[in-house]
Motif scaffolding. Sequence first.
Motif, PDB file in Angstrom:
ATOM      1  N   PHE B 337       0.795  -1.102   0.450  1.00 56.38           N
ATOM      2  CA  PHE B 337       0.279  -0.166  -0.077  1.00 56.38           C
ATOM      3  C   PHE B 337       0.625   1.308   0.337  1.00 56.38           C
ATOM      4  CE2 PHE B 337      -2.054  -3.339   2.109  1.00 56.38           C
ATOM      5  CZ  PHE B 337      -3.291  -3.526   1.608  1.00 56.38           C
ATOM      6  N   GLU B 338       0.425   1.996  -0.801  1.00 55.04           N
ATOM      7  CA  GLU B 338       1.224   3.387  -1.095  1.00 55.04           C
ATOM      8  C   GLU B 338      -0.120   4.694  -0.660  1.00 55.04           C
ATOM      9  OE1 GLU B 338       4.579   5.829  -3.578  1.00 55.04           O
ATOM     10  OE2 GLU B 338       2.503   5.503  -4.947  1.00 55.04           O
ATOM     11  N   LEU B 339       0.951   4.699   0.833  1.00 54.24           N
ATOM     12  CA  LEU B 339       0.170   5.928   1.390  1.00 54.24           C
ATOM     13  C   LEU B 339      -0.099   7.701   0.797  1.00 54.24           C
ATOM     14  CD1 LEU B 339      -1.332   3.374   2.771  1.00 54.24           C
ATOM     15  CD2 LEU B 339      -1.261   5.110   4.394  1.00 54.24           C
ATOM     16  N   MET B 340      -0.146   8.336   1.689  1.00 52.00           N
ATOM     17  CA  MET B 340       0.198   9.646   0.783  1.00 52.00           C
ATOM     18  C   MET B 340      -0.138  10.567   2.430  1.00 52.00           C
ATOM     19  SD  MET B 340      -0.046  10.387  -1.957  1.00 52.00           S
ATOM     20  CE  MET B 340      -0.313  12.087  -2.890  1.00 52.00           C
ATOM     21  N   ALA B 341      -0.424   9.558   3.224  1.00 57.39           N
ATOM     22  CA  ALA B 341      -0.281  10.272   4.632  1.00 57.39           C
ATOM     23  C   ALA B 341      -0.049   9.461   5.975  1.00 57.39           C
ATOM     24  CB  ALA B 341      -1.689  11.301   4.951  1.00 57.39           C
ATOM     25  N   GLU B 342       0.905  10.233   6.732  1.00 60.68           N
ATOM     26  CA  GLU B 342       1.408   8.351   7.689  1.00 60.68           C
ATOM     27  C   GLU B 342       0.536   8.707   8.926  1.00 60.68           C
ATOM     28  OE1 GLU B 342       5.206   7.785   8.909  1.00 60.68           O
ATOM     29  OE2 GLU B 342       5.631  10.091   8.719  1.00 60.68           O
ATOM     30  N   THR B 343      -0.055  10.028   9.130  1.00 59.08           N
ATOM     31  CA  THR B 343      -0.538   9.886  10.268  1.00 59.08           C
ATOM     32  C   THR B 343      -1.855  11.245   9.928  1.00 59.08           C
ATOM     33  OG1 THR B 343       0.688  12.090  10.689  1.00 59.08           O
ATOM     34  CG2 THR B 343       1.279  10.064  11.812  1.00 59.08           C
ATOM     35  N   VAL B 344      -2.832  11.302  10.787  1.00 58.34           N
ATOM     36  CA  VAL B 344      -4.126  11.788  10.525  1.00 58.34           C
ATOM     37  C   VAL B 344      -4.483  12.598  12.328  1.00 58.34           C
ATOM     38  CG1 VAL B 344      -5.581   9.836  10.834  1.00 58.34           C
ATOM     39  CG2 VAL B 344      -5.797  11.564   9.051  1.00 58.34           C
ATOM     40  N   PRO B 345      -4.862  13.748  11.856  1.00 64.58           N
ATOM     41  CA  PRO B 345      -5.412  14.640  12.965  1.00 64.58           C
ATOM     42  C   PRO B 345      -6.607  13.644  13.910  1.00 64.58           C
ATOM     43  CG  PRO B 345      -5.955  16.082  11.280  1.00 64.58           C
ATOM     44  CD  PRO B 345      -5.033  14.860  10.466  1.00 64.58           C
ATOM     45  N   VAL B 346      -6.060  13.741  14.902  1.00 65.86           N
ATOM     46  CA  VAL B 346      -6.638  12.370  15.831  1.00 65.86           C
ATOM     47  C   VAL B 346      -8.936  13.228  15.710  1.00 65.86           C
ATOM     48  CG1 VAL B 346      -6.748  14.172  17.711  1.00 65.86           C
ATOM     49  CG2 VAL B 346      -7.045  11.905  17.870  1.00 65.86           C
ATOM     50  N   MET B 347      -8.990  14.506  14.982  1.00 64.49           N
ATOM     51  CA  MET B 347     -10.091  15.130  15.062  1.00 64.49           C
ATOM     52  C   MET B 347     -10.619  14.678  13.770  1.00 64.49           C
ATOM     53  SD  MET B 347     -12.200  17.213  13.101  1.00 64.49           S
ATOM     54  CE  MET B 347     -11.388  17.779  12.391  1.00 64.49           C
ATOM     55  N   ARG B 348     -12.041  13.666  14.119  1.00 64.54           N
ATOM     56  CA  ARG B 348     -12.291  13.270  12.433  1.00 64.54           C
ATOM     57  C   ARG B 348     -13.945  13.934  12.680  1.00 64.54           C
ATOM     58  NH1 ARG B 348     -15.671   8.223  12.478  1.00 64.54           N
ATOM     59  NH2 ARG B 348     -16.387   7.657  14.771  1.00 64.54           N
ATOM     60  N   ARG B 349     -15.186  14.070  11.061  1.00 63.39           N
ATOM     61  CA  ARG B 349     -15.739  13.822  10.874  1.00 63.39           C
ATOM     62  C   ARG B 349     -16.771  12.954  10.797  1.00 63.39           C
ATOM     63  NH1 ARG B 349     -18.636  18.429   6.984  1.00 63.39           N
ATOM     64  NH2 ARG B 349     -16.879  19.429   8.181  1.00 63.39           N
ATOM     65  N   HIS B 350     -17.321  13.290  11.517  1.00 66.96           N
ATOM     66  CA  HIS B 350     -18.769  11.929  11.235  1.00 66.96           C
ATOM     67  C   HIS B 350     -19.991  12.711  10.596  1.00 66.96           C
ATOM     68  CE1 HIS B 350     -21.422   7.922  12.408  1.00 66.96           C
ATOM     69  NE2 HIS B 350     -22.102   8.500  12.821  1.00 66.96           N
ATOM     70  N   ILE B 351     -20.775  12.298   9.643  1.00 67.01           N
ATOM     71  CA  ILE B 351     -21.931  12.656   9.060  1.00 67.01           C
ATOM     72  C   ILE B 351     -22.833  11.526   9.400  1.00 67.01           C
ATOM     73  CG2 ILE B 351     -23.428  12.915   6.533  1.00 67.01           C
ATOM     74  CD1 ILE B 351     -19.877  13.832   5.972  1.00 67.01           C
ATOM     75  N   GLY B 352     -23.778  12.343  10.059  1.00 62.18           N
ATOM     76  CA  GLY B 352     -24.858  12.009  10.633  1.00 62.18           C
ATOM     77  C   GLY B 352     -26.131  11.887   9.423  1.00 62.18           C
ATOM     78  N   PRO B 353     -27.670  11.378  10.228  1.00 61.47           N
ATOM     79  CA  PRO B 353     -28.572  11.565   9.498  1.00 61.47           C
ATOM     80  C   PRO B 353     -28.949  12.837   9.419  1.00 61.47           C
ATOM     81  CG  PRO B 353     -29.292  11.349  11.847  1.00 61.47           C
ATOM     82  CD  PRO B 353     -27.830  11.474  11.562  1.00 61.47           C
ATOM     83  N   PRO B 354     -30.153  13.330   7.950  1.00 59.87           N
ATOM     84  CA  PRO B 354     -30.769  14.341   8.022  1.00 59.87           C
ATOM     85  C   PRO B 354     -31.408  14.696   8.222  1.00 59.87           C
ATOM     86  CG  PRO B 354     -30.960  12.681   5.758  1.00 59.87           C
ATOM     87  CD  PRO B 354     -30.425  12.077   7.163  1.00 59.87           C
TER      88      PRO B 354
END
Lengths: 458, 458
Positions: B337-354
Amino acid sequence: MTRFPCEEEVLRRIRPTPEERTYIRAMGERLIEAVERSGKAKAMMVGSVARDTFVRGDRDLDIFILFDTSLSRQELQDEGLSLARRIAEEFGATWREKYAEHPYLNATIDSLDIDLVPCYAVASATEIKSAVDRTPFHTRYVLAHIDGYVDDVLLLKQFAKASGVYGSDHMTGGFSGYLCEILTIYYGGFHPLLEAAASWKPGEVIDIEGHGTKEFDDPLVVIDPVDPERNVAAALSLSRMFEFVEVARGYLEEPSEAFFCRPPAPALTPVVFSRLLSARGTYLYSITFKTPDLTPDTVVPQLRKSAESIRDLLERSGFPVNRTDVCMREKRCMLLFELMAETVPVMRRHIGPPLWSRENSRKFLEKYVRREVFAGPYIEEGRYVVEVGRRFTRAIDLLRSNVILDIALGKHVRRSMEEGWSVGTDAECWDEEFAVFLSRFLDRASPLARIKRMATRR
Amino acid sequence: MTRFPCEEEVLRRIRPTPEERTYIRAMGERLIEAVERSGKAKAMMVGSVARDTFVRGDRDLDIFILFDTSLSRQELQDEGLSLARRIAEEFGATWREKYAEHPYLNATIDSLDIDLVPCYAVASATEIKSAVDRTPFHTRYVLAHIDGYVDDVLLLKQFAKASGVYGSDHMTGGFSGYLCEILTIYYGGFHPLLEAAASWKPGEVIDIEGHGTKEFDDPLVVIDPVDPERNVAAALSLSRMFEFVEVARGYLEEPSEAFFCRPPAPALTPVVFSRLLSARGTYLYSITFKTPDLTPDTVVPQLRKSAESIRDLLERSGFPVNRTDVCMREKRCMLLFELMAETVPVMRRHIGPPLWSRENSRKFLEKYVRREVFAGPYIEEGRYVVEVGRRFTRAIDLLRSNVILDIALGKHVRRSMEEGWSVGTDAECWDEEFAVFLSRFLDRASPLARIKRMATRR
């Protein structure tokens, strides 16, 4: 009409006092009389004062000066402003000329904020020559239908203000006063409106006079009772509409005064701001420049457009964006971008034409086969792909570069940025002029989430 | 039939020698005689030896043993294998049993690689009981139509081999020998085929007998002349199809022997590998585990599926993937696997229902309003969004975790990984067993790009 106990409380707080109402209406009558004494035009009070639907303290007085339609636009402008000036002087007011679609006079008399607005006295709202000509019809329509609903409108306005969804300006994209009135009349009061709103879906259509003729693409469509071709809710965004739906549901479930209280504007300290930002682990960038010398309703849409273009540029360049927001202050504007990466590998994948597009794929191969590349051109899913170098591996370099000026910014934003802009990163985005805006960006929550959390804390 | 001068050169190099042909055919005849002497079955030579379309050195001899259809599957298997064994022993061969759809015997006699394959002697190819029963019909069809095209098929096979598109195994996903023969017969030679292929589009349909009855969704559809319900090109991938199209165009434009020479397998040194990788600036991860004890045609599709599942997991977890590839070696398999990032911010966006999904949005709000979150729930485009923490901020931690075993891996890959896997990063992905695979991953280029670059270097 039964009211929840908290509503009686709220009404005691927000109903105009009799003194306030008498005082402001008397001022209106005197101004009308002064206009009509000139023999040049008729005059009328419009807006919430005319309809008795103003919330205590919000006493903006709007006097419309209605000229005959035989006047040219230029004559209307000249005569209208000169008459308004004469009257303002007669009342000993301080005043200034302002420009919406038409010029008008904004005067301060005895601490009242008064607009004197020249317009045409057209026979029907479908014959208007400019948007201001429509306003007298709105006032007449509401006056003829508001009986018994004045308190409901007051509650609705305060409810919408507290949730941050009141105001049809571009920054808010919420409910105008007239929209609040029409909705209250249509549903027959504050509670029936909330009950209905709780089940709204995008594309909801309300046609109080049953005379709509046009299809609208807006999230909420409220056909203007005085003009079948106009959507009263055109400025309402999908997000503000459903923030209203959200608090309507929350309020019906658990009514409380909290729904009528504006939350205090959050204002973090630089230290807390910096701490919250580090906790997120994201990368914040601000772009700040001089505010163009124009009204918010011109500048704010341009800020939004510019932020969207820069967001696209960032994402095309390999920097995923979590959120963006814009703020216009008196001296400077700020565009804010929260990124998920501050750097990106120098290698980027460039996708070429499909092989069945013979001439394009020939040219693509010829071009890249002679270049230094990381890999490729190779074929993936029938398309050429080549792995090449990219110009910017750090977001900050991209945001500081002139590439920003080559994309679709608003006209006046571009002009201002051509004179220079500054880029802040992370905690250095902090700026006292934007303290509330920056605090709100990190502390974002829906109105109901905010109310529920405050209730838990108490 | 005119030939390009280079083709005469190539034919001199790849045509079987008369000695080779006589020798191998004589061996075939002796084996057939031995089968028929038993009185239990008929026998025939199939494959490229039977059709004289084998490239010099590729002398695999296939003898099919045709049993009466009155035998049960079990009887066919038992009698077939026992007869094959007896014959192999009679010839003093070393032999081993193998399993495709049916078991067969693979024997080595005088350095020839010989398959002895029991099958049913059905009356027509549409009545087959298993795929092997179809093979004799293919041989008969080709023998009846190959006259005058033997050299063309040899050129085509060598051309396809040199470009890496020869072979219908799962790793290659390219052109089978039978497909090469049918295409040559259909278009009337090597050149007419290349001319036609240069204009192929996805979904091309070739029906040599004009008897197709079924719709296929494959990139290239070549209706089997002996079975209207079968696509001879079913194994061909879109990428291999258009790599062939690409070299066909390139060859017709500038014919040269280079199109018939396999490029040397690239094998970087660990030092060069590491240097190339750093230059890209990306992050490479390898997952290595024990090879399941099954044939490549079973294992390779499972490796592919596993790599796709892990790719999805990585991207869902915030790590964008540039490329992935898989390799099966004797002892171990590798997913890369070739990745564009090795780390990512701890915050993630979680999308809920409309919000218009009332019950779901109520539950969503209730759930997150009581939790520690970074921001939200807030409303964006009419949907709830909440910003929460994520479990893995480093790709390596995710790839080392048991989460990998919870996603859709191939059955035997999972079993092998349950015994353990190791994760390599960047230059530490280097592994001598996978030297060619790893080198090719970094040095990826289409066949024509490779040929053009070699021509420039000379």
